[in-house]
Write an enzyme that holds these catalytic residues in place. Structure first.
Site, PDB file in Angstrom:
ATOM      1  N   ASP A  14       0.813  -1.227   0.000  1.00  0.00           N
ATOM      2  CA  ASP A  14       0.000   0.000   0.000  1.00  0.00           C
ATOM      3  C   ASP A  14       0.840   1.269   0.000  1.00  0.00           C
ATOM      4  OD1 ASP A  14      -2.289  -1.638   0.192  1.00  0.00           O
ATOM      5  OD2 ASP A  14      -1.977  -1.781   2.348  1.00  0.00           O
ATOM      6  N   GLY A  16       1.690   2.850  -2.664  1.00  0.00           N
ATOM      7  CA  GLY A  16       1.351   3.683  -3.833  1.00  0.00           C
ATOM      8  C   GLY A  16       2.077   3.214  -5.081  1.00  0.00           C
ATOM      9  N   GLY A  41      -3.913  -4.621  -4.187  1.00  0.00           N
ATOM     10  CA  GLY A  41      -4.919  -3.647  -4.614  1.00  0.00           C
ATOM     11  C   GLY A  41      -4.178  -2.412  -5.045  1.00  0.00           C
ATOM     12  N   THR A 126      -5.667 -11.533   3.665  1.00  0.00           N
ATOM     13  CA  THR A 126      -6.753 -10.936   2.888  1.00  0.00           C
ATOM     14  C   THR A 126      -7.838 -11.973   2.569  1.00  0.00           C
ATOM     15  OG1 THR A 126      -5.604 -11.426   0.820  1.00  0.00           O
ATOM     16  CG2 THR A 126      -5.180  -9.270   1.808  1.00  0.00           C
ATOM     17  N   GLN A 184       2.562  -6.203  -2.714  1.00  0.00           N
ATOM     18  CA  GLN A 184       2.895  -6.200  -1.285  1.00  0.00           C
ATOM     19  C   GLN A 184       4.192  -5.395  -1.074  1.00  0.00           C
ATOM     20  OE1 GLN A 184       1.944  -9.653  -2.595  1.00  0.00           O
ATOM     21  NE2 GLN A 184      -0.019  -8.670  -2.349  1.00  0.00           N
ATOM     22  N   THR A 199       3.268 -12.316   3.683  1.00  0.00           N
ATOM     23  CA  THR A 199       2.512 -12.989   2.650  1.00  0.00           C
ATOM     24  C   THR A 199       3.322 -14.226   2.228  1.00  0.00           C
ATOM     25  OG1 THR A 199       1.263 -12.666   0.610  1.00  0.00           O
ATOM     26  CG2 THR A 199       3.454 -11.640   0.691  1.00  0.00           C
TER      27      THR A 199
HETATM   28  P1  IMP Z   1      -2.105 -12.739   2.350  1.00  0.00           P
HETATM   29  O1  IMP Z   1      -1.176 -12.156   1.352  1.00  0.00           O
HETATM   30  O2  IMP Z   1      -3.560 -12.567   1.980  1.00  0.00           O
HETATM   31  O3  IMP Z   1      -1.763 -14.141   2.707  1.00  0.00           O
HETATM   32  O4  IMP Z   1      -1.934 -11.895   3.711  1.00  0.00           O
HETATM   33  C1  IMP Z   1      -0.733 -11.924   4.486  1.00  0.00           C
HETATM   34  C2  IMP Z   1      -0.443 -10.565   5.076  1.00  0.00           C
HETATM   35  O5  IMP Z   1      -0.082  -9.659   4.035  1.00  0.00           O
HETATM   36  C3  IMP Z   1      -1.625  -9.890   5.788  1.00  0.00           C
HETATM   37  O6  IMP Z   1      -1.120  -9.104   6.849  1.00  0.00           O
HETATM   38  C4  IMP Z   1      -2.222  -9.004   4.725  1.00  0.00           C
HETATM   39  O7  IMP Z   1      -2.946  -7.927   5.270  1.00  0.00           O
HETATM   40  C5  IMP Z   1      -0.960  -8.537   4.033  1.00  0.00           C
HETATM   41  N1  IMP Z   1      -1.156  -8.156   2.626  1.00  0.00           N
HETATM   42  C6  IMP Z   1      -1.323  -8.987   1.565  1.00  0.00           C
HETATM   43  N2  IMP Z   1      -1.432  -8.298   0.442  1.00  0.00           N
HETATM   44  C7  IMP Z   1      -1.305  -6.997   0.764  1.00  0.00           C
HETATM   45  C8  IMP Z   1      -1.283  -5.792   0.003  1.00  0.00           C
HETATM   46  O8  IMP Z   1      -1.380  -5.778  -1.221  1.00  0.00           O
HETATM   47  N3  IMP Z   1      -1.139  -4.641   0.715  1.00  0.00           N
HETATM   48  C9  IMP Z   1      -0.976  -4.631   2.046  1.00  0.00           C
HETATM   49  N4  IMP Z   1      -0.977  -5.738   2.810  1.00  0.00           N
HETATM   50  C10 IMP Z   1      -1.142  -6.905   2.164  1.00  0.00           C
HETATM   51 MG    MG Z   2      -2.777  -2.009  -1.866  1.00  0.00          MG
END
Ligand code: IMP
Ligand code: MG
Length: 429
Positions: A14, A16, A41, A126, A184, A199
């Site tokens: 996140d 940017g 995202g 997520t 990420q 992640t």
């Molecule tokens: P996962 O990637 O869904 O397995 O989540 C693992 C960790 O990474 C969690 O703390 C999520 O909130 C974080 N995370 C996964 N993708 C993103 C991202 O695109 N932005 C910010 N945090 C993320």
């Molecule tokens: Mg994001």
């Protein structure tokens, strides 16, 4: 001038990245994703229209760029088709000519999503099935997209599926300019992040080679994207966190407040939060960052935890990624802060630590040591060049350069593509 550029998150995602990639994509030929899946995202704002991309590379809004989803990505077929259709309905061109999906990318299946929801709550994932899909890949029982298509005869997805390793190497051989789009961030990397609160993929520059099938010498420049402060969604250490998670959970979201309150009521609330923040109340400082920065997950809508910029963390990110420069985002969010803090060390076990650690049990006990920089009142959103920033904003950027040890090449002062200041062209296309 850089030939190929990698855009990597220097914090917890996140930062940017989507905006910076969209900005640089104008001069690139190819944008390629190498890790993660639709847990990402990436938000792009052009002419007041916001687009959030989860799987499709952030070059898609520019005409005639090639967008590649590499073998290191995990793909949820339904989500990908949904994203393609949503873009098309907005008039964006998405065809097998400008989007290619690796036949070797692994498939996210229903069972992965179910397992993620049931078993990974303690991490705060997520819940998109990312971890379980990578688990099956490493355990050698996963399903590659080519096999998924063969079994399900998915005619919508089929035309996009290719040998992207050949494709990208061929494009590099033809001297095309490639942007590698990280998802990420460094501190969420499976190997170099705050394990186990990470992640399941390689979010650092090293992941580009395995996630796309190219050699390290072909990466070129690595630019780390860092927010002017820190945010984190999900669980795990955040040494500079402002306020507690409990306080944050009890607050109403930006969206709720916007719809519940009149315009006047909303600005009155914002003024009172700013007042408390400037009196030194940490929770209010964190809340002001969250509200001003609209820090709510673009994938899950969850409020993001907020904290001051951590120079130790970003310096560590610069090291493990071999970052040449930083793109510093969201500097505009600080307008109205009387004082801004930067973490320059940690107090741990009666001594001062000057370098970052990914050991969670140590990190949990680290207390930040801060340096204060005076803030500014002016809005930065319509500034056109770095020179025109308030003196204290420039001072903040310079101090970050000194502490992290590499130059800042871009400063972002708003979500729009046009709200981007270039400081050093030599790192860009
Ligand atoms: P996962 O990637 O869904 O397995 O989540 C693992 C960790 O990474 C969690 O703390 C999520 O909130 C974080 N995370 C996964 N993708 C993103 C991202 O695109 N932005 C910010 N945090 C993320
Ligand atoms: Mg994001």
């Amino acid at each position: 001038m850089a030939k190929n550029i990698a855009i990597i998150g220097a914090q917890f995602g996140d930062e940017g990245k989507g905006k910076i990639i969209d900005f640089l994509a104008e001069k690139a030929d190819v944008v390629a994703r190498f890790n993660g899946g639709n847990n990402a995202g990436h938000t792009i704002k052009v002419n007041n229209e916001t687009t959030i991309l989860h799987l499709i590379p952030s070059g898609i809004l520019h005409k005639s760029k090639i967008n590649i989803i590499g073998n290191g990505v995990v793909v949820d077929p339904k989500e990908l088709i949904g994203e393609i259709e949503k873009l098309k309905s907005k008039g964006v061109e998405v065809t097998p000519h400008n989007l290619a999906v690796s036949e070797n990318a692994h498939t996210i299946l229903e069972k992965h999503i179910k397992e993620d929801k049931e078993k990974n709550v303690h991490i705060g994932t997520t819940a998109r099935g990312i971890g379980p899909a990578y688990t099956d890949k490493v355990a050698r029982r996963g399903l590659r997209i080519a096999d998924y298509i063969a079994r399900n005869n998915d005619n919508k997805l089929k035309p996009f599926v290719k040998n992207t390793t050949l494709l990208i190497n061929d494009l590099i051989n033809k001297n095309k300019k490639i942007l590698f789009e990280g998802a990420q961030g460094t501190l969420l990397d499976i190997d170099h992040g705050t394990y186990p609160y990470v992640t399941s993929s390689s979010a650092i520059a090293g992941g580009i080679c395995t996630g796309l099938g190219i050699g390290p010498s072909r990466i070129g420049m690595v630019i780390g994207v860092a927010k002017a402060y820190t945010t984190r969604v999900g669980n795990g250490p955040l040494p500079t966190e402002l306020g507690t998670e409990q306080e944050m959970k009890e607050e109403k979201s930006y969206k709720e407040l916007k719809s519940d309150l009149s315009e006047e009521g909303f600005s009155k609330l914002m003024r009172s939060i700013a007042k408390k923040a400037n009196e030194g109340n940490e929770y209010s400082q964190g809340r002001l960052l969250r509200m001003n920065g609209v820090e709510y997950g673009s994938t899950t809508g969850r409020p993001r935890r907020t904290g001051w910029f951590d120079a130790l963390m970003v310096k560590y990110a610069a090291m493990v990624n071999g970052m040449g420069a930083i793109a510093l985002t969201k500097l505009d969010v600080f307008s109205g802060f009387e004082k801004i803090r930067i973490c320059v060390g940690y107090k741990y076990d009666g001594r001062i630590i000057k370098s970052f650690t990914t050991n969670v049990s140590i990190l949990d006990k680290c207390e930040p040591v801060y340096e204060d920089i005076p803030g500014w009142k002016e809005s930065l959103n319509s500034i056109k060049e770095f020179k025109a920033l308030p003196e204290n904003a420039k001072r903040y950027v310079k101090r970050i350069e000194e502490l992290v040890g590499i130059p800042v090449c871009i400063v972002s002062i708003g979500a729009e593509r046009s709200q981007t200041l270039i400081l050093r062209k030599e790192f860009l296309f």
